[in-house]
Design a protein around this motif. Sequence first.
Motif, PDB file in Angstrom:
ATOM      1  N   ARG A  10     -11.895  -6.270   4.005  1.00  0.00           N
ATOM      2  CA  ARG A  10     -12.787  -5.250   3.440  1.00  0.00           C
ATOM      3  C   ARG A  10     -13.300  -5.650   2.063  1.00  0.00           C
ATOM      4  O   ARG A  10     -12.672  -6.443   1.373  1.00  0.00           O
ATOM      5  N   ASN A  65       0.803  -1.215   0.000  1.00  0.00           N
ATOM      6  CA  ASN A  65       0.000   0.000   0.000  1.00  0.00           C
ATOM      7  C   ASN A  65       0.841   1.274   0.000  1.00  0.00           C
ATOM      8  O   ASN A  65       2.019   1.256   0.356  1.00  0.00           O
ATOM      9  N   VAL A  98       0.772   6.205   8.691  1.00  0.00           N
ATOM     10  CA  VAL A  98      -0.265   5.275   8.221  1.00  0.00           C
ATOM     11  C   VAL A  98       0.383   3.937   7.896  1.00  0.00           C
ATOM     12  O   VAL A  98       1.219   3.836   6.993  1.00  0.00           O
ATOM     13  N   ASN A  99       0.015   2.912   8.661  1.00  0.00           N
ATOM     14  CA  ASN A  99       0.584   1.572   8.511  1.00  0.00           C
ATOM     15  C   ASN A  99      -0.521   0.546   8.686  1.00  0.00           C
ATOM     16  O   ASN A  99      -1.587   0.847   9.213  1.00  0.00           O
ATOM     17  N   GLY A 100      -0.231  -0.684   8.269  1.00  0.00           N
ATOM     18  CA  GLY A 100      -1.175  -1.754   8.549  1.00  0.00           C
ATOM     19  C   GLY A 100      -1.463  -2.638   7.349  1.00  0.00           C
ATOM     20  O   GLY A 100      -1.091  -2.342   6.221  1.00  0.00           O
ATOM     21  N   HIS A 111      -6.061 -13.231   5.831  1.00  0.00           N
ATOM     22  CA  HIS A 111      -5.860 -12.100   6.737  1.00  0.00           C
ATOM     23  C   HIS A 111      -5.503 -12.549   8.153  1.00  0.00           C
ATOM     24  O   HIS A 111      -4.606 -11.984   8.788  1.00  0.00           O
ATOM     25  N   SER A 137       2.146  -3.730  13.408  1.00  0.00           N
ATOM     26  CA  SER A 137       1.406  -3.093  12.321  1.00  0.00           C
ATOM     27  C   SER A 137      -0.085  -3.211  12.590  1.00  0.00           C
ATOM     28  O   SER A 137      -0.568  -4.280  12.956  1.00  0.00           O
ATOM     29  N   PRO A 138      -0.836  -2.117  12.406  1.00  0.00           N
ATOM     30  CA  PRO A 138      -2.272  -2.174  12.669  1.00  0.00           C
ATOM     31  C   PRO A 138      -3.001  -3.186  11.778  1.00  0.00           C
ATOM     32  O   PRO A 138      -2.601  -3.408  10.639  1.00  0.00           O
ATOM     33  N   ASP A 139      -4.039  -3.768  12.358  1.00  0.00           N
ATOM     34  CA  ASP A 139      -4.918  -4.666  11.617  1.00  0.00           C
ATOM     35  C   ASP A 139      -6.026  -3.811  11.005  1.00  0.00           C
ATOM     36  O   ASP A 139      -6.909  -3.328  11.704  1.00  0.00           O
ATOM     37  N   ARG A 140      -5.968  -3.605   9.700  1.00  0.00           N
ATOM     38  CA  ARG A 140      -6.960  -2.766   9.029  1.00  0.00           C
ATOM     39  C   ARG A 140      -8.147  -3.580   8.507  1.00  0.00           C
ATOM     40  O   ARG A 140      -9.039  -3.036   7.855  1.00  0.00           O
ATOM     41  N   SER A 158       0.000   5.466   1.285  1.00  0.00           N
ATOM     42  CA  SER A 158      -1.019   6.363   1.822  1.00  0.00           C
ATOM     43  C   SER A 158      -1.003   7.668   1.022  1.00  0.00           C
ATOM     44  O   SER A 158       0.031   8.052   0.473  1.00  0.00           O
ATOM     45  N   GLU A 173      -4.338  -5.027   5.183  1.00  0.00           N
ATOM     46  CA  GLU A 173      -5.757  -5.217   4.897  1.00  0.00           C
ATOM     47  C   GLU A 173      -5.917  -6.210   3.758  1.00  0.00           C
ATOM     48  O   GLU A 173      -5.035  -6.347   2.920  1.00  0.00           O
TER      49      GLU A 173
END
Length: 196
Positions: free
Chosen positions: A140, A94, A103-105, A124, A134-137, A96, A107
């Motif tokens: 989606r 990704n 902004v990290n993570g 996932h 790292s954030p779990d986004r 941003s 998805e």
Amino acid sequence: TRLDPKTLPTVPRGIYKVVIDPGHGGPDPGAVGIGGLRETDVVLDISLQVSKFLSTKGVKVLMTRNKEIDLDLPPRVVRANRSRADAFISIHANASRGNRRDVNGLETYYYTGYKGHNLAKKIHQEIIKVAYGSPDRGVRRSRFFVIRRTDMPAALVEVGFVTGRIDSRKLKQANHRQKLAFAISKGILNYLKEAG
Ligand code: ZN
């Protein structure tokens, strides 16, 4: 070791076929992040390793590209649909908007259907486990061309932000890319196992 293919879920050999689609390629590097880290390099390396892991488990793998070539989206879909594979997985990194380092993570996307959703969920669940910090986004829905136009259950994985401070540091490490590849493979095998 933890990355021993023997520890991956086992599926019947020679009956499943999976398409692995490394995003971008050639003149299109995809996202370019901190320190010049390029999406195309990150995702090709991970994809080649996923292909290797799945092959050792007896899963047939078709890669839409296995080197740095220019490849539009429609031929990726045509190849996948011709192959009559059981699953399609597109691998991306990704960026941003505004290259924000905060902004990290990770998805994972699907377009439609129970199976597509399940494939995305299974992958996932595994990639989140190897991406400490790292954030779990989340999983989606999206209308990305390659997952919308493929006939089989399809997922698109974003393994992190090349523009993010946390993610880029990890994505440039071969060791982390190998862990991600192992995790993606595990998710795919878990999906195939359950799908029967
Ligand atoms: Zn991409």
